[in-house]
Design a protein around this motif. Structure first.
Motif, PDB file in Angstrom:
ATOM      1  N   ASN A 191       2.072   5.869   2.429  1.00 28.32           N
ATOM      2  CA  ASN A 191       0.949   6.791   2.284  1.00 28.32           C
ATOM      3  C   ASN A 191       0.817   7.295   0.854  1.00 28.32           C
ATOM      4  O   ASN A 191      -0.289   7.474   0.352  1.00 28.32           O
ATOM      5  N   PHE A 192       1.945   7.533   0.229  1.00 30.73           N
ATOM      6  CA  PHE A 192       1.921   7.951  -1.175  1.00 30.73           C
ATOM      7  C   PHE A 192       1.157   6.920  -2.006  1.00 30.73           C
ATOM      8  O   PHE A 192       0.198   7.251  -2.710  1.00 30.73           O
ATOM      9  N   VAL A 193       1.554   5.662  -1.886  1.00 35.21           N
ATOM     10  CA  VAL A 193       0.907   4.622  -2.690  1.00 35.21           C
ATOM     11  C   VAL A 193      -0.559   4.475  -2.278  1.00 35.21           C
ATOM     12  O   VAL A 193      -1.450   4.328  -3.123  1.00 35.21           O
ATOM     13  N   VAL A 253      -7.251  13.737  -3.011  1.00 27.93           N
ATOM     14  CA  VAL A 253      -6.310  12.734  -2.570  1.00 27.93           C
ATOM     15  C   VAL A 253      -5.055  12.703  -3.438  1.00 27.93           C
ATOM     16  O   VAL A 253      -3.972  12.373  -2.975  1.00 27.93           O
ATOM     17  N   LEU A 254      -5.190  13.108  -4.687  1.00 30.02           N
ATOM     18  CA  LEU A 254      -4.006  13.170  -5.548  1.00 30.02           C
ATOM     19  C   LEU A 254      -3.021  14.195  -5.016  1.00 30.02           C
ATOM     20  O   LEU A 254      -1.816  13.969  -4.999  1.00 30.02           O
ATOM     21  N   PHE A 255      -3.545  15.333  -4.568  1.00 29.33           N
ATOM     22  CA  PHE A 255      -2.660  16.344  -3.984  1.00 29.33           C
ATOM     23  C   PHE A 255      -1.938  15.774  -2.773  1.00 29.33           C
ATOM     24  O   PHE A 255      -0.731  15.939  -2.606  1.00 29.33           O
ATOM     25  N   ASN A 288       2.997  13.495  -0.303  1.00 23.06           N
ATOM     26  CA  ASN A 288       3.773  12.582   0.526  1.00 23.06           C
ATOM     27  C   ASN A 288       5.155  12.296  -0.046  1.00 23.06           C
ATOM     28  O   ASN A 288       6.082  11.974   0.699  1.00 23.06           O
ATOM     29  N   ILE A 289       5.292  12.401  -1.360  1.00 22.97           N
ATOM     30  CA  ILE A 289       6.619  12.242  -1.949  1.00 22.97           C
ATOM     31  C   ILE A 289       7.490  13.430  -1.539  1.00 22.97           C
ATOM     32  O   ILE A 289       8.666  13.274  -1.211  1.00 22.97           O
ATOM     33  N   LEU A 290       6.891  14.614  -1.489  1.00 26.85           N
ATOM     34  CA  LEU A 290       7.654  15.782  -1.035  1.00 26.85           C
ATOM     35  C   LEU A 290       8.064  15.617   0.426  1.00 26.85           C
ATOM     36  O   LEU A 290       9.173  15.970   0.814  1.00 26.85           O
ATOM     37  N   LEU A 291       7.155  15.060   1.234  1.00 26.04           N
ATOM     38  CA  LEU A 291       7.491  14.846   2.640  1.00 26.04           C
ATOM     39  C   LEU A 291       8.677  13.897   2.771  1.00 26.04           C
ATOM     40  O   LEU A 291       9.471  13.991   3.693  1.00 26.04           O
ATOM     41  N   GLU A 336      -1.390  -3.488   3.123  1.00 20.15           N
ATOM     42  CA  GLU A 336      -0.801  -4.140   1.954  1.00 20.15           C
ATOM     43  C   GLU A 336       0.340  -3.297   1.391  1.00 20.15           C
ATOM     44  O   GLU A 336       1.401  -3.811   1.067  1.00 20.15           O
ATOM     45  N   ARG A 337       0.111  -1.981   1.291  1.00 19.39           N
ATOM     46  CA  ARG A 337       1.171  -1.100   0.771  1.00 19.39           C
ATOM     47  C   ARG A 337       2.391  -1.177   1.679  1.00 19.39           C
ATOM     48  O   ARG A 337       3.528  -1.208   1.214  1.00 19.39           O
ATOM     49  N   PHE A 338       2.138  -1.184   2.988  1.00 20.84           N
ATOM     50  CA  PHE A 338       3.233  -1.231   3.960  1.00 20.84           C
ATOM     51  C   PHE A 338       4.006  -2.544   3.819  1.00 20.84           C
ATOM     52  O   PHE A 338       5.235  -2.563   3.806  1.00 20.84           O
ATOM     53  N   ILE A 339       3.246  -3.633   3.679  1.00 24.93           N
ATOM     54  CA  ILE A 339       3.843  -4.964   3.648  1.00 24.93           C
ATOM     55  C   ILE A 339       4.601  -5.195   2.338  1.00 24.93           C
ATOM     56  O   ILE A 339       5.459  -6.065   2.245  1.00 24.93           O
ATOM     57  N   ILE A 340       4.290  -4.417   1.326  1.00 24.15           N
ATOM     58  CA  ILE A 340       5.051  -4.534   0.082  1.00 24.15           C
ATOM     59  C   ILE A 340       6.369  -3.781   0.217  1.00 24.15           C
ATOM     60  O   ILE A 340       7.411  -4.247  -0.228  1.00 24.15           O
ATOM     61  N   ILE A 341       6.340  -2.631   0.891  1.00 23.44           N
ATOM     62  CA  ILE A 341       7.518  -1.770   0.894  1.00 23.44           C
ATOM     63  C   ILE A 341       8.547  -2.199   1.934  1.00 23.44           C
ATOM     64  O   ILE A 341       9.717  -2.422   1.617  1.00 23.44           O
TER      65      ILE A 341
END
Lengths: 452, 229
Positions: free
Chosen positions: A67-69, A107-109, A114-117, A361-366
């Motif tokens: 989600n962050f990415v 969305v930046l916030f 999400n990094i804090l989460l 795509e983000r999920f499949i990369i991570i």
């Protein structure tokens, strides 16, 4: 309160601020429930630990980092697209830029949140300031994202000033807020000159910052030695994906606001067509990068790389991988490429599909990289728990909710820029186009002193 | 200055797992229980992982942190919570770690573990813990420290007895316990130490040497025992 006659037909852009219908309350209520679910989910994670998520060893990053990415990617909708269109003097940008810029800021916030989460010890997050280690790509992210946030806030606020002044003069509500934020705007010639200059400077400044943001987000992965991550094209690949998903998100919100606030007169099919072409171009570009990335891994056939490669193509993650390929390439190609489908509905469906595809795509990369460690261990698995789902729903709801509130306080379409388009640009564009053409009696050439 | 290193002889290793248990007891590593374990929440600083395939089947090999000279994990830590000590031990500051798990994602050997819950035990197990090693709260990463507290204790004893500290006085729990004496430990900076000599053996192998991490833990490969018929 002065009469609104000066605004002419644009007065309808103030209507969402003046009156609120039942649809707004129902939508806000539903989104609020979503946010509540997220809050409860985070409460349980905070009190018990990250163990309530589906994260494990070796898959220690999952939904939150995805989600962050993803959200940081969506943020490229705004500022970047708006800045590029402004600099290119694309006249059709006028009703779009504001919506795009708001997406970026909100969305930046949420993305950074999400990094804090994801932190095991959010209470120690400020250690990043007290013990910050600049060698870590996470610090590059923190720097780049804060710069982008500052620049985008400013870039959202500057073109908002004349509209706030309109609200100060015409609205019955929030008078103190508008009077303060309008900074004494009176629309004098000097003020307009300074404002346009400031906007132009910010537009130039914001582009490299935006590109740096998603580049360093990709560096979080590519700076490690892990198979599937350690790739030189990750920077540009992520930037392309970010702009791709950003345009898609922008189109979705344009359709929603067009319907909800009856903006058919401002957001015309031509706007969707142009953005649709842009989306189609990005789809090709995305495909090109994806192809280059995977063909390189495949041809090289390093065993560890191949474990990840086959997990995506035929293994546990094949469903996600091929859904991504369909959502990001096949669907936009069909709906945007064939003129018959290129209606607003068609473009909307393509945009939703791209948003889903880019999330995948983000999920499949991570995840597949983490679940296939180099050492001969059992492949890891990852199944997100209800906590992660809750927080994901919460994030998306919060995004929608904040966007709705913004549209209730400020005009979602820039009133003064529309007016400027009508009163000034129409003439300017004619002059400009004339200047592109060959001079009538060769007078242009003579004037510029170019030898014949 | 000393450069601590380890050599694990796979020919001697019987994969009995004593090193894993000794490590757990020494370093207060929590037993998370079967349910947590099934969810991938096991914490092992020393682990037995599947080793090379050979004719009798495949064997397990002990894997502590390899204490790389060029560790991919310390580079990515945003808060200096994981770093290399001057003597080359890759350490983790539990009280500073923010739990971002970047080091876990960056380690090519998957050696780092995370405290998914607060696993600190009360009661009998809690009372039986080693007072030299701090317990870890929820939300931080932990890892093998080469039983760094033992090094500190050995140094303090030497100082108290007013004599120079000798490298042989320091031995991590896994090396001390190994019943088949497969784990050798010592100072790599001393070219005549046993570990330094074993590292020069033609059987010495680093794990994934192509990554350039320069691990200070190396393995002695199993000797070829089967004649080619």
């Amino acid at each position: 309160m002065r009469s609104t006659e000066a605004l002419g037909s644009d007065v309808c852009l103030l209507r969402p601020i003046e009156e609120t219908g039942r649809g707004f309350y129902i939508t806000a209520g539903i989104l609020l429930l979503g946010v509540l679910w997220g809050v409860l989910a985070y409460g349980s994670q905070l009190s018990r630990g990250l163990g309530v998520t589906g994260l494990n060893q070796p898959v220690s990053w999952g939904f939150y980092v995805t989600n962050f990415v993803f959200f940081i990617g969506i943020s490229h909708a705004g500022t970047l697209i708006s800045a590029i269109l402004r600099m290119a003097q694309a006249e059709w940008r006028r009703p779009i830029t504001r919506m795009a810029e708001v997406i970026t800021v909100l969305v930046l916030f949420i993305g950074a949140g999400n990094i804090l989460l994801d932190l095991g010890r959010p209470d120690r997050a400020l250690n990043v300031l007290s013990y910050g280690r600049y060698q870590s790509p996470l610090l590059w992210d923190a720097t780049s994202i804060s710069a982008y946030l500052t620049a985008s806030l400013l870039y959202l606020y500057l073109p908002l000033i004349p509209d706030i002044a309109i609200l100060r003069d015409h609205s019955t509500r929030h008078h103190f807020l508008y009077a303060t934020l309008a900074l004494g705007w009176a629309g004098t010639e000097r003020q307009i000159r300074v404002l346009n200059r400031a906007i132009a400077v910010m537009a130039v400044l914001v582009i490299p910052v935006a590109i740096s943001v998603h580049t360093v987000v990709s560096f979080v992965f590519s700076m490690t030695l892990q198979p599937g991550w350690h790739s030189t094209i990750f920077g540009p690949y992520f930037v392309v994906g970010a702009i791709f998903s950003g345009i898609a998100a922008l189109i979705i919100f344009m359709v929603i606001f067009r319907r909800a606030y009856r903006l058919e007169n401002y957001l015309k099919p031509i706007h969707f067509q142009y953005l649709g072409f842009l989306l189609l171009t990005m789809s090709f570009l995305w495909f090109y990068f994806t192809f280059a990335e995977y063909i390189t891994a495949y041809y090289g056939s390093v065993p560890e790389e191949m474990k990840v490669f086959w997990a995506k193509f035929t293994g546990d993650y094949a469903l996600f991988f091929w859904s991504m390929a369909i959502c990001n390439f096949a669907v936009p190609m069909t709906l945007l490429g064939i003129p018959r489908f290129r209606t607003i509905t068609g473009i909307l469906i393509a945009s939703i599909s791209v948003c889903v595809g880019m999330w995948l795509e983000r999920f499949i990369i991570i995840v597949p990289t983490l679940s296939h460690p180099r050492l001969p261990l059992e492949p890891g698995s990852y199944l997100p728990s209800h906590v992660e789902w809750g927080l994901m729903v919460g994030c998306f709801s919060l995004f929608g909710l904040l966007y709705m509130f913004f549209s209730k306080i400020f005009p979602i379409i820039s009133i003064w820029e529309i007016r400027e388009g009508r009163e000034v640009s129409l003439r300017e564009v004619e002059d400009r186009v004339r200047s592109y053409l060959p001079g009538e009696q060769g007078e242009d050439i003579a004037a510029e002193g170019v030898p014949r | 200055m000393a450069r601590w290193g380890m050599v694990i002889d796979l020919d001697r290793c019987t994969a009995c797992g004593a090193c894993v248990i000794a490590c757990k007891a020494e370093n207060n590593i929590p037993f998370v229980g079967p349910e947590e374990s099934a969810r991938g929440h096991t914490i092992n600083w020393m682990d037995l992982i599947p080793g090379e395939e050979h004719e009798e089947g495949s064997s397990a090999m002990p894997r502590p942190c390899l204490h790389c000279d060029d560790p991919p994990c310390t580079k990515v830590c945003p808060v200096y919570a994981t770093y290399s000590t001057p003597e080359g031990i890759v350490a983790q500051i539990f009280a500073r770690c923010i739990g971002c798990r970047f080091c876990m994602a960056a380690c090519p050997y998957t050696v780092k573990s995370f405290n998914w819950f607060d696993y600190r035990q009360d009661g009998l197990l809690g009372a039986a813990r080693n007072p030299d090693v701090s317990t870890r709260p929820a939300g931080v990463v932990e890892k093998c420290t080469f039983c760094h507290h033992r090094l500190q204790r050995a140094r303090e004893r030497a100082r108290a007895e007013k004599r120079p500290f000798r490298a042989e006085e320091y031995l991590p729990a896994c090396a001390e316990t190994c019943p088949s004496e497969a784990i050798f430990f010592g100072d790599l900076a001393d070219p005549n130490s046993r570990v330094a000599r074993l590292r020069r053996s033609p059987r010495a192998r680093a794990l994934l040497p192509e990554l350039g991490t320069k691990p200070k833990v190396v393995y002695l490969a199993r000797e070829e025992r089967h004649e080619i018929d």
